[in-house]
Write a protein that holds these residues in place. Structure first.
Motif, PDB file in Angstrom:
ATOM      1  N   ASN B 339       5.221   2.343  -5.698  1.00  0.00           N
ATOM      2  CA  ASN B 339       4.213   1.282  -5.614  1.00  0.00           C
ATOM      3  C   ASN B 339       3.991   0.586  -6.948  1.00  0.00           C
ATOM      4  N   SER B 357      -2.205   0.892  -5.759  1.00  0.00           N
ATOM      5  CA  SER B 357      -2.589   2.109  -5.052  1.00  0.00           C
ATOM      6  C   SER B 357      -4.080   2.086  -4.840  1.00  0.00           C
ATOM      7  N   LYS B 392       7.629   4.774  -1.452  1.00  0.00           N
ATOM      8  CA  LYS B 392       6.603   3.765  -1.711  1.00  0.00           C
ATOM      9  C   LYS B 392       7.252   2.645  -2.509  1.00  0.00           C
ATOM     10  N   ILE B 394       7.706  -1.540  -3.284  1.00  0.00           N
ATOM     11  CA  ILE B 394       7.099  -2.868  -3.164  1.00  0.00           C
ATOM     12  C   ILE B 394       8.232  -3.881  -3.126  1.00  0.00           C
ATOM     13  N   ALA B 410       2.415  -3.150  -0.137  1.00  0.00           N
ATOM     14  CA  ALA B 410       2.882  -1.781  -0.366  1.00  0.00           C
ATOM     15  C   ALA B 410       2.924  -1.099   0.984  1.00  0.00           C
TER      16      ALA B 410
END
Lengths: 326, 422
Positions: B339, B357, B392, B394, B410
């Protein structure tokens, strides 16, 4: 040596990805499969080129027999570095040096698909029977279509290797070239098939464009046309592989089990890696690139459509049979 | 759930609206609330404005293929009246959606009663003129055009032309030009499909029109090249006008060199002078006037270079990251793993890694720069490469056209960050 293991592992992973791409939702992703095929090709080049002591992949130096052409690869003799064939002990030692790490590498690598690990674990014992055998054989030939046709020099002994279905692995060298005859394991490399020059292709880059194909020959052979369709002297064992497919592996082949596992991967490497179309091509016979028919390209690479000439295959994924059969 | 995974994010031309598409075929549009005079210091926040199902899963019976409903791209049309228009596409079909507000409704029909039931004409003794009365705001989305059956392969890009009359859609091998008004035909302008599919060596990965010149567009390929085409040159733009390619660094050669050189996104700068490309490990800025190499190269996460084999195994190496310019073309942004997302200031050459996050996204909280530790010694706030969460990722980000507001997707969460007000 580590490069070779790494390459082998990458090949296995790549094959698993290709296999799984066929069952993914949304159809085959052309971009991803193209990239995987490029990796496969690179890994294959390393895999086949990394010289290993005791690794018997080429014939005696100076063998005049032309290599079985990978599509697009210029013809060349055995490159420097390939010396005399190792003694039989060495040849037998090749599977011993590699099978353990390779087997574990191969079986663990493709986590996604259970086809490949199953294949390596089952090895010879699970030769597909009956219809499956035919399916595998036909699929094998189809897969090999462009390569074989592209091989300008089809007369060489290994030229007929494209015709050999999976069951012939007993009669094949690790690199995939057919052996001259019924060779019990450990037979010295004195037989003519020593002229396996298919391996030493590594240094040269494969041009991606294979020449035009003549699918018909292969197709017929794939259906079991027999030696008549293949001019190669190596065509004699044609019938034998078919029989092998239909029977469970005999004890005599068990000794080759270890060798075969890697050998089969090498076969797959040659076939999958040779041309991108090997992954996505439709049936070799009538399914050549028609304007509209070919439009479907990757989408058409589905079981029902590829195996149009084999009713028994309609329900079967040719790739899965090709892989499982190992 | 899987269907909530955001697959595209896009601001409209004013930045008032922010659209997201997800794997389930839904489009959610956020609208920035008007800054009220009473709360000068409260920057406008984005609230849900409209939600609709853009695409449904389909089945191609002829090819026995399921067509995913995942929205691959959304592109807004410039606003020309009270309604908003956007294009959304899945793998095969592009749709033009009209999003309009309804805040009045007609009342006083003669033939219908207030509930809409038909009245018996015999009971009508007087006539009246229906009037429009205010109602609660309703935002409705209607599909105005469906552009289907023009792509054999999977659509990866759509781009609205600066003439606002045409747009293009690109799949792996072909690019088609459409007129917004005509849905039953499109014009093929690029076709890189080889006569023999066995000769296939590259595919189209992204395409975009020039922001000002309606005759110019670029498309990127899986081989790491960009071609700029001029539609005035010929009807079929198979021959490029410019060809952008950087020679490969032979010292970096590996099994995966080809994969990591495949371009996943290409974007014109707002000025139209530059293009930015994203491949697996870098972002590059190219000057349209120089074809032989980029003018700037930014390392996004070079520490992954030694992990390519693992990333190949877990398929992460195939992730397609997007990249965006800020409004003034001075900063570029792209996503990464764990992320993280990265911003590069082209002028100061400074870069920053931020994380999207929940923990550090309390309202008004300031994002703390993150750092990935490559060597052995890890400092307190650093995270080691092996601790990165590769699930995770992006892939999709967007930057407001004029302000420092960014939207970061995300997985199934959308984060909107604003530059702090001084």
């Amino acid at each position: 040596m580590e490069f070779k293991l790494e390459a082998h592992r990458i090949v296995s992973i790549s094959l698993g990805k290709i296999y799984n791409s066929r069952v993914q939702r949304g159809g085959i992703k052309l971009h991803k499969n193209l990239l995987v095929s490029l990796v496969l090709r690179s890994a294959r080049q390393v895999y086949l080129s990394d010289p290993c002591p005791g690794l018997y992949l080429a014939g005696p130096a100076g063998t005049p027999a032309p290599p079985p052409q990978q599509p697009g690869e210029p013809a060349a003799g055995p490159p420097a570095g390939w010396g005399e064939p190792p003694p039989p002990a060495a040849r037998a030692s090749w599977p011993e040096t590699e099978p353990q790490p390779e087997r574990s590498a191969v079986s663990e690598a493709p986590r996604v698909g259970d086809a490949v690990p199953a294949a390596t674990v089952t090895g010879v014992g699970d030769v597909p029977q009956g219809g499956e055998a035919d399916a595998a054989e036909a699929a094998w030939n189809r897969v090999d279509g462009p390569r074989q046709a592209a091989a300008g020099e089809a007369e060489d002994p290994a030229g007929g290797w494209g015709v050999f279905p999976l069951g012939s692995r007993a009669a094949r060298r690790p690199c995939g070239c057919p052996l001259g005859g019924q060779d019990p394991p450990g037979t010295p490399a004195a037989t003519p098939r020593a002229a396996c020059c298919c391996a030493p292709r590594p240094a040269e880059d494969e041009p991606p464009a294979p020449p035009a194909v003549c699918p018909r020959k292969r197709g017929a052979a794939g259906v079991g046309g027999g030696p008549a369709s293949c001019p190669a002297p190596g065509s004699t064992p044609l019938k034998k592989p078919r029989r092998n497919l239909e029977q469970p592996a005999s004890g005599g082949e068990d000794d080759d089990a270890e060798e075969m596992e890697t050998g089969n991967v090498a076969n797959l490497i040659s076939i999958f890696g040779s041309s991108f179309s090997g992954l996505l091509r439709k049936s070799p016979g009538g399914g050549r690139e028609e304007e509209e028919g070919e439009e479907s390209g990757p989408e058409a690479a589905e079981p029902g459509q590829i195996c149009c000439d084999k009713p028994v295959l309609r329900d079967m994924n040719p790739w899965s049979t090709a892989i499982v059969a190992f | 759930t899987l269907t909530d995974i955001i697959s595209t994010v896009e601001f409209n031309h004013t930045g008032e609206l922010l659209a997201t598409g997800d794997k389930g075929g839904r489009v959610v549009i956020f609208q920035r609330e008007q800054e009220s005079k009473n709360q000068i210091h409260r920057r406008g926040e984005y609230n849900v404005y409209s939600t609709f199902q853009s695409h449904e899963p389909e089945f191609d019976y002829l090819k026995s293929l399921e067509i995913e409903e995942k929205i691959n791209k959304i592109r807004w049309l410039p606003q020309q009246n009270a309604a908003y228009f956007l294009l959304s596409t899945n793998d095969k079909t592009v749709k033009l959606w009209k999003v309009s507000e309804r805040d009045k409704r007609p009342e006083g029909y003669n033939l219908k009663d207030e509930e809409g039931r038909l009245r018996d004409p015999a009971t009508i003794t007087t006539l009246r003129v229906p009037v429009l009365r205010p109602m609660d705001l309703m935002v409705e989305a209607t599909p105005r055009r469906v552009f289907a059956n023009a792509h054999t392969y999977h659509i990866n890009s759509i781009s609205v032309n600066s003439d606002y009359e045409t747009y293009m859609s690109a799949d792996d091998l072909r690019i088609n030009l459409w007129n917004f008004e005509i849905t039953n035909q499109s014009f093929n302008i690029v076709d890189i499909k080889p006569a023999n599919m066995e000769e296939l060596t590259e595919v189209i990965t992204a395409a975009e029109f020039h922001p000002h010149h309606c005759n110019t567009f670029v498309y990127s390929s899986s081989k790491g090249t960009i071609r700029l085409c001029d539609m005035r040159a010929s009807a079929l733009c198979d021959r490029h006008t410019k060809f952008f390619e950087e020679p490969e660094d032979p010292s970096n050669r590996s099994f995966f060199s080809e994969i990591i050189s495949s371009i996943s996104d290409v974007k014109f700068s707002h000025s139209g002078r530059y293009i930015m490309t994203r491949d697996y490990l870098t972002v590059k800025v190219w000057d349209l006037n120089m074809e032989n190499r980029p003018i700037e190269t930014y390392q996004v996460h070079d520490y992954l270079r030694s992990k390519l084999c693992s990333l190949y195994e877990n398929d992460c190496i195939f992730d397609k990251f997007e990249c965006v310019w800020n409004g003034s073309d001075s900063v570029i942004m792209t996503g990464s793993y764990n992320n993280f997302f990265r911003m590069f200031d082209r002028n100061t050459k400074r870069d920053v890694t931020l994380e999207a996050s929940r923990e550090n996204s309390k309202p008004r909280a300031i994002l703390k720069p993150r750092k990935v530790c490559v060597g052995g010694k890890r400092r307190k706030d650093e995270i080691s490469v092996d601790s990165l969460d590769f699930s995770k990722k992006i892939l999709h980000t967007a930057w407001h056209p004029s302000e420092n507001i960014i939207a970061v997707a995300a997985t199934n969460n959308l984060y909107i960050f604003q530059d702090k007000v001084n």
